[in-house]
Write a protein that holds these residues in place. Structure first.
Motif, PDB file in Angstrom:
ATOM      1  N   VAL A 226       0.823  -1.201   0.000  1.00 57.98           N
ATOM      2  CA  VAL A 226       0.000   0.000   0.000  1.00 57.98           C
ATOM      3  C   VAL A 226       0.863   1.258   0.000  1.00 57.98           C
ATOM      4  O   VAL A 226       0.594   2.221  -0.706  1.00 57.98           O
ATOM      5  CB  VAL A 226      -0.892   0.022   1.259  1.00 57.98           C
ATOM      6  N   ARG A 227       1.912   1.222   0.811  1.00 56.08           N
ATOM      7  CA  ARG A 227       2.719   2.418   0.985  1.00 56.08           C
ATOM      8  C   ARG A 227       3.385   2.815  -0.337  1.00 56.08           C
ATOM      9  O   ARG A 227       3.384   3.981  -0.724  1.00 56.08           O
ATOM     10  CB  ARG A 227       3.771   2.143   2.044  1.00 56.08           C
ATOM     11  N   ASN A 228       3.918   1.821  -1.053  1.00 54.21           N
ATOM     12  CA  ASN A 228       4.605   2.116  -2.306  1.00 54.21           C
ATOM     13  C   ASN A 228       3.678   2.739  -3.324  1.00 54.21           C
ATOM     14  O   ASN A 228       4.032   3.688  -4.009  1.00 54.21           O
ATOM     15  CB  ASN A 228       5.193   0.832  -2.897  1.00 54.21           C
ATOM     16  N   ILE A 229       2.449   2.184  -3.424  1.00 53.56           N
ATOM     17  CA  ILE A 229       1.531   2.672  -4.446  1.00 53.56           C
ATOM     18  C   ILE A 229       1.239   4.144  -4.219  1.00 53.56           C
ATOM     19  O   ILE A 229       1.292   4.972  -5.125  1.00 53.56           O
ATOM     20  CB  ILE A 229       0.218   1.864  -4.413  1.00 53.56           C
ATOM     21  N   GLU A 230       0.947   4.488  -2.940  1.00 49.48           N
ATOM     22  CA  GLU A 230       0.619   5.888  -2.667  1.00 49.48           C
ATOM     23  C   GLU A 230       1.816   6.786  -2.931  1.00 49.48           C
ATOM     24  O   GLU A 230       1.685   7.873  -3.487  1.00 49.48           O
ATOM     25  CB  GLU A 230       0.137   6.032  -1.223  1.00 49.48           C
TER      26      GLU A 230
ATOM     27  N   ARG B 153       2.234   7.252  -6.707  1.00 47.36           N
ATOM     28  CA  ARG B 153       1.190   8.055  -7.356  1.00 47.36           C
ATOM     29  C   ARG B 153       1.395   9.534  -7.086  1.00 47.36           C
ATOM     30  O   ARG B 153       1.125  10.359  -7.948  1.00 47.36           O
ATOM     31  CB  ARG B 153      -0.186   7.612  -6.857  1.00 47.36           C
TER      32      ARG B 153
ATOM     33  N   ARG C  28       2.737   5.606   9.237  1.00 46.91           N
ATOM     34  CA  ARG C  28       1.593   4.717   9.092  1.00 46.91           C
ATOM     35  C   ARG C  28       1.485   3.609  10.120  1.00 46.91           C
ATOM     36  O   ARG C  28       0.453   3.431  10.761  1.00 46.91           O
ATOM     37  CB  ARG C  28       1.655   4.112   7.687  1.00 46.91           C
TER      38      ARG C  28
ATOM     39  N   ARG D  43      -6.952   9.042  -8.474  1.00 45.40           N
ATOM     40  CA  ARG D  43      -5.921   8.075  -8.131  1.00 45.40           C
ATOM     41  C   ARG D  43      -4.555   8.581  -8.570  1.00 45.40           C
ATOM     42  O   ARG D  43      -3.567   8.462  -7.838  1.00 45.40           O
ATOM     43  CB  ARG D  43      -6.199   6.741  -8.819  1.00 45.40           C
ATOM     44  N   ALA D  44      -4.511   9.139  -9.784  1.00 39.77           N
ATOM     45  CA  ALA D  44      -3.237   9.599 -10.309  1.00 39.77           C
ATOM     46  C   ALA D  44      -2.680  10.739  -9.466  1.00 39.77           C
ATOM     47  O   ALA D  44      -1.478  10.971  -9.443  1.00 39.77           O
ATOM     48  CB  ALA D  44      -3.397  10.057 -11.750  1.00 39.77           C
ATOM     49  N   LEU D  45      -3.570  11.470  -8.769  1.00 36.65           N
ATOM     50  CA  LEU D  45      -3.093  12.540  -7.894  1.00 36.65           C
ATOM     51  C   LEU D  45      -2.673  12.001  -6.531  1.00 36.65           C
ATOM     52  O   LEU D  45      -2.298  12.761  -5.653  1.00 36.65           O
ATOM     53  CB  LEU D  45      -4.174  13.591  -7.710  1.00 36.65           C
ATOM     54  N   GLY D  46      -2.786  10.686  -6.341  1.00 36.31           N
ATOM     55  CA  GLY D  46      -2.309  10.073  -5.110  1.00 36.31           C
ATOM     56  C   GLY D  46      -3.331  10.044  -3.991  1.00 36.31           C
ATOM     57  O   GLY D  46      -2.981   9.849  -2.836  1.00 36.31           O
TER      58      GLY D  46
ATOM     59  N   ARG E  16       0.945  -4.360   5.030  1.00 38.96           N
ATOM     60  CA  ARG E  16       0.966  -3.325   4.003  1.00 38.96           C
ATOM     61  C   ARG E  16       0.554  -3.886   2.656  1.00 38.96           C
ATOM     62  O   ARG E  16       0.564  -3.179   1.660  1.00 38.96           O
ATOM     63  CB  ARG E  16       2.357  -2.705   3.906  1.00 38.96           C
ATOM     64  N   ASN E  17       0.185  -5.153   2.632  1.00 40.28           N
ATOM     65  CA  ASN E  17      -0.189  -5.802   1.381  1.00 40.28           C
ATOM     66  C   ASN E  17      -1.639  -5.456   1.034  1.00 40.28           C
ATOM     67  O   ASN E  17      -2.558  -5.763   1.793  1.00 40.28           O
ATOM     68  CB  ASN E  17      -0.019  -7.316   1.542  1.00 40.28           C
ATOM     69  N   ALA E  18      -1.843  -4.781  -0.124  1.00 35.80           N
ATOM     70  CA  ALA E  18      -3.181  -4.313  -0.485  1.00 35.80           C
ATOM     71  C   ALA E  18      -4.181  -5.458  -0.526  1.00 35.80           C
ATOM     72  O   ALA E  18      -5.298  -5.339  -0.009  1.00 35.80           O
ATOM     73  CB  ALA E  18      -3.136  -3.595  -1.831  1.00 35.80           C
TER      74      ALA E  18
END
Lengths: 251, 580, 507
Positions: free
Chosen positions: A78-82, A85, B286, B480-483, C16-18
């Motif tokens: 999750v962290r990487n995707i955000e 982006r 997080r 989504r592309a804006l995060g 952290r795994n979606a």
């Protein structure tokens, strides 16, 4: 010359594959993009070029192979995707501005909620960017009141406001009238001069020839040929490339 | 070829509209063909016969319309203790004050053409005269008939004379016209002096004065506050007014402080912990934020297991929810400030309503303080307000990419939409008590409200789903592309667009819900319809007057539903020319 | 070409795994819902034990000791009979109401578009009045209206139209062709007539299109149907042969042991699940094999598999279900068998006229004509008029939805107004009208439940009378839900079927 972007790569793709149902859109794409490089992706429709750049910021998930953007690998983490982006800006064919918000609010929204800026900081940045794309006077209008070219420039400003390291353009001029294409291309040209890393899918060969460091030709989900524009346009190696160039340059 | 400007033909004014004579109009609209003429003839005869029948029914000596005015209190508030009617008036005045304030926002303050007003007066006069004259055919004349005839004639004359005197483009402020109308109504009410025991006409005048006073207050406030802020303040006041009216003013709660005081410090502690937790969670990375939330969740579960005071349990739960939302919605300094304030407001509200909710009522009743039109409004507004969040969640679940959420939502929505409301009401009335421990006593009004909420939520969810599906996929991609995270995308991009698209559908559903509240009469609540059908016709003085009372109910329901639907049509038009 | 070499891939930690988070949230909520249900049901069971109630279905077989206002079993011997009566009463209101509401709604909807000012204004007034008053108010109003304003029933009352219509406070009775015992045999002729008329319509239509001549398909179809009906009226004993067929089938059904049905049905369930999974896999087949399926896909296949095997297991473990099904089927066949006989003669229909009888002190409406009780009148008028106002709006919206260009194109081709309406406007409007019309039919069916407010013994009223006697509220509510969901499902299936056909015709 940054052939293939081998040194200092910011995007690395290794054997990327992607299927839609039983249709294979990407058949093992391997390439990399260096920091500050401008790559123009061309190819016939349905060749997978859009899918490819949408995989780079994970709007589509690749199913095999690896994509690493700015040292972060795209996995289901999750962290990487955000993180990716918010560091990769994207401009769409259909602009995709938020119709319920003013131009200014369109640009500040993600700055406030994703980049965690205060509203005044965000607005300052937004006005600065609107100035840069040449439409400061439209800040308080709604997207529906703007022309296509103006909307696309707002969309570019919206992406830039996030201070991305990479900008992706997915056919940014395909939905525009000819006189508006010019103004959007002008903004993109300016952007390229600032040293931004750009990956653009476009049919504007003039732009590609003038601005790109490298042209990549896609067909049937794979890279047919890539090279600097001087070589690519004058001395194509692959017969598919010759055919494609003939078709596209004949009119 | 080019034309110089002097070659161009200048635009001409359009030809003067031909004045359509009545004869031409009739030929075009009533007798355009043989079929149309026949139809007109048949319909005219049928219409006249129908009107006569209705008038004979209304003016028949068997009808006892006079039983209605003495029952005004029954109709409006049911069996609410008569000594405490002051509470009801206070709630009316609260609403009057807010309405007066809102008139500024609704754009009252425009002007209306005098000709239109006068034409309206004349039309009313003609209607009254026609009804009066036609009703003379009914078996027995009453005083009302002569009033209709003479009053109608007077109105026509009154409407005719100014028409001759006034020029066509004279206008009058809408506010003044409305004030005059209200004043006229007051005079008529004063004259009729229907219920001599309670001075309700005096109180109505107070109501009108409150409206006018707050209209001017609103105007002043508008000068001080920026427009959006004023709008927000008024909206907030409307939202808060509803629970305040029903939990505080009308219920008149008497809080048992000796039971409350022991846990009040603990509640204060939870409130104080709130900002600390939110600040931590929104700043920490997080994993650590998740750990804090996990801890809070554990405390919440613990609080339910060891049965802390209910208020503390609810507030801890609220805190956990706030803290879980914090990383997404409170991370920028400004958002965090807003979030602190909403925590303060939210927790105070929760505490306040919890205090009042568990307190026993200070009224001299057996918990049965709701009835009549008051109950109808409570069920309608409460049902709409409560079903909104539930319906939103269901709609989001149904459009979610997560299959289990989707299945659960679809199952709920389809089951509820497949069965009639009355079965849901029976379920709430008969089965909910079975699910609860024997000492918990839920009153019928609460059960009905739960049932209506559960029912309306399913229909609302379907409406919202339509809106969600009308948002194009490009919007999601851009967000989504804006995060943005999924919840940010939903709250900031998807829902605002979806809800705007379905406002007309939701208003339509709200009107349907208002009409549907009448079903609670079947499970024995004394709502407006039940007063008309059972309560009044069973009193010794008005025994058997059921048709009269039902007609009154029909007219009242009609006035409300019809004016809502007209208002929603105007809203729809205004949204249509909006910003999209 | 030198490629930059990548560091070996790392797996993210599970929190952290979606994919993990997605499923954890779903399973968490599912667990919450199940746990809540478990707690509530446990509490309910404890409460009911304390009150001496149980969750069994004895109420269906025990004598209910109730009396119903009207219907097949006025004094039902079992709960089943009571509910059956309620269901049939509900269907009577729903079906006649749907028919009438459609007709009224179509007329009013078209009238609203009429160029005749009076007609369109009256139609608008009707719609705006009726749809803004709660349907329950209307139901109650019509009920009380009929029982207060209608004439008192006396010996010798013969109503506004003697011999045809009798209106009184005890109900409205009118002349009606009642089916006699030979009706079913005649019915066979009617069905055959319908099928041949349909066939004739199609062939004539095709001919008209091929030859370009006027073939009058509708007249042909009507005449053929009439011919069958008239011949059948006299020749219906011939259809008695059908009875023999039914008898044979019934005997066959009874002869096969239940286990065979069980195994067959279970195999069918398994096969259906297998076929679904197989087809799904086929549609998602990728060159790299199954690894490319998403977790959603796996979830769907697992669900299909669980449903299939679960269904099969239920069928095999509870023979009672299959037995019940087989018995009902056999009873149905035997019932049909009894309706046919070569030797039965006589007219299939007989007109019954309204009449009054005086069994005791008070006059009653005799059951010689078709009678609407005040309760039936109330619920029927209420739901019919209410729904018709919505149908009128749907019809109007549907006609208005056809673009103006269609009308202009039609006129440009030289079509007359009638032809234009029939061949251009209505087919297109129909597509728009159909889905919301189906919704209104559903609403009408559900609104029949308001019969309880005027003591009309439909499903809800019967159920309430039952649980007031026995206290079995949960069972009754489950029965209601099952009944109304079935009705809803049937209506939406029917509408979907027609909708799909309408769409296909257009494409």
């Amino acid at each position: 010359m940054m052939e293939n972007g081998a040194d200092n790569p910011i995007i690395v793709c290794e054997n990327v594959k992607k299927w839609f149902g039983d249709f294979q859109a990407l058949r093992g794409v391997t390439t990399s993009v260096a920091e500050g490089e401008v790559v123009v992706v061309i190819g016939p429709s349905g060749s997978g070029k859009s899918t490819f750049i949408r995989c780079i910021n994970r709007l589509e998930q690749h199913q095999e192979g690896r994509i690493v953007v700015g040292g972060t690998e795209l996995t289901s983490d999750v962290r990487n995707i955000e993180r990716i982006r918010s560091e990769v800006g994207m401009v769409f064919q259909q602009f995709n501005l938020f119709p319920h918000l003013t131009v200014l609010h369109n640009i500040t929204l993600a700055q406030v909620w994703v980049r965690k800026r205060t509203r005044s900081e965000a607005e300052e940045r937004a006005l600065e960017l609107l100035e840069r794309v040449g439409i400061p006077e439209q800040a308080h209008k709604y997207p529906g009141q703007l022309s296509g070219g103006q909307q696309q420039r707002v969309a570019i400003a919206r992406s830039l406001a996030m201070d991305p390291k990479i900008m992706l353009f997915d056919e940014p001029t395909s939905a525009l009238d000819p006189e508006m294409i010019v103004e959007v291309l002008e903004v993109m040209r300016e952007l390229a001069k600032t040293g931004m890393t750009i990956v653009a899918v476009t049919h504007e060969m003039g732009f590609a020839r003038e601005v790109a460091n490298r042209i990549v030709l896609f067909d049937e989900g794979q890279i047919i040929e890539e090279g600097p524009p001087s070589e690519f346009f004058t001395n194509p190696r692959h017969p598919r490339t010759k055919l494609f160039l003939q078709q596209i340059l004949s009119h | 070829m080019s034309l110089d400007s002097h070659d161009l033909i200048p635009p001409e004014p359009p030809p003067k509209a031909m004045r359509i004579s009545g004869f031409n109009w009739a030929r075009k609209n009533l007798f355009s063909s043989v079929f149309s003429g026949t139809l007109t003839a048949i319909l005219t005869v049928g219409l006249l016969l129908g009107i006569l029948a209705v008038l004979r029914f209304i003016f028949s000596p068997d009808r006892r319309w006079e039983v209605i005015p003495p029952n005004a209190a029954n109709y409006t508030v049911g069996s609410y203790p008569r000594d405490d009617l002051g509470n009801i008036w206070w709630s009316v005045w609260v609403i009057a004050a807010l309405a007066g304030m809102s008139t500024v926002l609704w754009g009252v303050g425009g002007r209306v053409s005098v000709v239109k007003v006068v034409a309206g007066v004349r039309a009313a006069g003609v209607t009254a005269l026609v009804v009066g004259v036609l009703s003379l055919w009914s078996p027995a004349g009453t005083a009302v008939q002569s009033w209709l005839v003479w009053g109608g004639a007077a109105l026509i004359v009154a409407g005719w004379v100014p028409m001759r005197l006034l020029s066509e483009d004279r206008t009058v402020a809408t506010a003044n016209a409305l004030a005059a109308l209200v004043g006229l109504g007051m005079v008529v009410l004063w004259y009729l002096h229907l219920d001599r025991t309670s001075h309700w006409h005096l109180r109505l005048i107070v109501t009108a004065l409150v409206v006018i006073a707050f209209h001017w207050l609103g105007r002043m406030a508008k000068r001080w506050l920026p427009d959006p802020t004023f709008k927000k303040v008024v909206t907030m006041l409307w939202v808060i007014s509803f629970p305040v009216i029903y939990m505080h003013i009308q219920r008149n709660p008497s809080v048992a402080w000796e039971e409350v005081l022991p846990w009040l410090p603990w509640a204060a502690l939870v409130m104080a912990v709130g900002p600390v937790a939110i600040g931590l969670v929104s700043r920490l990375p997080r994993e650590q934020a998740a750990a804090v939330n996990f801890l809070l969740g554990a405390v919440t579960i613990f609080s339910w297991v060891v049965e802390w005071p209910m208020a503390i349990r609810v507030m801890t739960l609220l805190l956990t929810l706030f803290s879980m939302a914090a990383p997404t919605f409170a991370s920028s300094p400004q958002a965090r400030k807003v979030f602190y304030w909403s925590w303060l407001g939210g927790s105070l509200c929760a505490l306040y309503f919890f205090l009042l909710g568990v307190a026993s009522t200070g009224l001299d009743t057996r918990g049965d303080f709701l009835g009549g039109f008051n109950l109808t409004i409570l069920l309608a507004v409460g049902g709409i307000a409560l079903s909104f969040p539930v319906g939103l969640l269901l709609a989001l679940g149904r459009t979610s990419t997560m299959p289990i959420f989707r299945i659960l939502s679809v199952a709920y929505i389809e089951v509820i939409r497949g069965v009639p409301l009355i079965t849901v009401l029976f379920f709430a009335d008969k089965v909910i008590p079975r699910f609860l421990p024997p000492w918990v006593d839920v009153i019928g009004e609460t059960k009905a409200l739960l049932a209506i909420t559960a029912f309306a939520a399913a229909y609302l969810a379907e409406n919202v789903r339509g809106g969600l599906q009308s948002v194009s996929s490009g919007q999601f991609e851009a967000a989504r592309a804006l995060g943005m995270t999924t919840s940010q995308m939903t709250m900031l991009v998807t829902l605002p667009q979806a809800l705007k698209a379905v406002i007309p559908a939701m208003v339509g559903q709200a009107i349907a819900l208002f009409k549907d509240t009448s079903l609670v009469a079947i499970i024995g609540l004394a709502d407006f319809l039940r007063v008309a059908r059972d309560v009044v016709p069973n009193q010794p003085d008005s025994l058997g007057s059921v048709l009269e009372n039902l007609l009154l109910a029909a007219v009242v329901y009609w006035i409300f539903a019809f004016s809502f639907s007209r208002a929603s049509q105007r809203l729809e038009k205004r949204l249509g020319v909006g910003t999209r | 070409m030198n490629r930059p070499s990548l560091a070996p891939p790392t797996r993210p930690p599970f929190w952290r795994n979606a994919t993990f988070l997605k499923w954890a949230a779903q399973i968490g909520v599912l667990f919450g819902v199940v746990a809540l249900g478990y707690v509530l049901i446990g509490e309910a069971a404890a409460n009911m034990r304390a009150q001496g109630l149980s969750l069994d279905w004895d109420l269906l077989t025990d004598p209910p000791g109730i009396q119903l206002g009207e219907g097949i079993f006025v004094k039902p011997d079992t709960g089943m009979e009571a509910f059956y009566t309620g269901a049939v009463n509900m269907l009577r209101v729903a079906m006649s109401g749907i028919l009438a509401a459609t007709v009224i709604g179509a007329v009013v909807g078209i009238a609203r578009l009429s160029s005749n000012w009076l007609a369109s204004r009256l139609a608008t007034a009707f719609v705006e009045t009726v749809r803004n008053i709660p349907v329950l108010v209307q139901v109650v109003f019509w009920f009380f209206l009929s029982s207060i304003l209608f004439p008192v029933l006396q010996e010798g009352s013969s109503g506004p139209i003697p011999g045809l219509l009798l209106v009184s406070r005890k109900g409205i009775s009118f002349a009606w062709p009642f089916p006699q015992e030979t009706f079913w045999q005649w019915g066979v002729f009617l069905v055959v007539g319908l099928l041949t008329a349909r066939w004739a319509y199609r062939t004539r239509m095709r001919r008209a299109e091929e030859m370009g001549e006027e073939t009058r398909p509708l007249t042909w179809a009507l005449l053929i149907f009439l011919a069958w009906a008239i011949v059948g009226w006299f020749a219906h004993p011939l259809a008695g042969a059908v009875g023999w067929l039914f008898g044979l089938l019934a005997a066959q059904v009874g002869a096969i042991p239940v286990l065979v049905y069980q195994v067959m049905l279970a195999l069918a369930a398994l096969y259906l699940a297998w076929r679904w999974i197989h087809r799904f896999l086929e549609s998602r087949r990728s060159p790299a094999g199954l690894a490319k399926l998403t977790d959603d896909d796996y979830f769907r296949m697992i669900l299909a598999g669980v449903l299939g095997t679960g269904g099969a297991a239920v069928l095999l473990l509870w023979p009672g279900i299959t037995e019940l099904g087989a018995n009902v089927f056999q009873a149905l066949l035997e019932f049909c068998d009894q309706k046919f006989d070569f030797l039965r003669t006589g007219a299939p229909l007989a007109i019954g006229q309204p009449s009054v009888e005086v069994p005791g002190r008070f006059a009653q409406i005799a059951d010689t004509g078709m009678t609407m009780t005040p309760s039936f009148f109330g619920i029927w008028m209420g739901v019919t008029l209410y729904t018709s106002s919505f149908i009128a709006e749907i019809v109007r919206g549907g006609v208005l939805s056809v673009p103006k260009g269609q009308t202009e194109a039609g006129y440009a081709l030289g079509l007359r107004r009638g032809q234009l309406l029939r061949m251009v406007i209505l087919p297109q409007a129909f597509r728009v009208i159909l889905p919301p019309l189906g919704n209104q039919y559903l609403n009408l069916s559900k609104n029949t439940s308001l019969g309880i407010a005027v003591a009309f013994p439909e499903m809800v009223q019967v159920g309430q009378t039952m649980f007031n006697q026995t206290g079995d509220t949960i069972q009754v509510i489950l029965l209601w839900m099952g009944f109304y969901l079935t009705i809803s499902l049937l209506i939406s299936l029917l509408i979907n079927y027609y909708n799909r056909r309408a769409q296909l015709v257009e494409r």
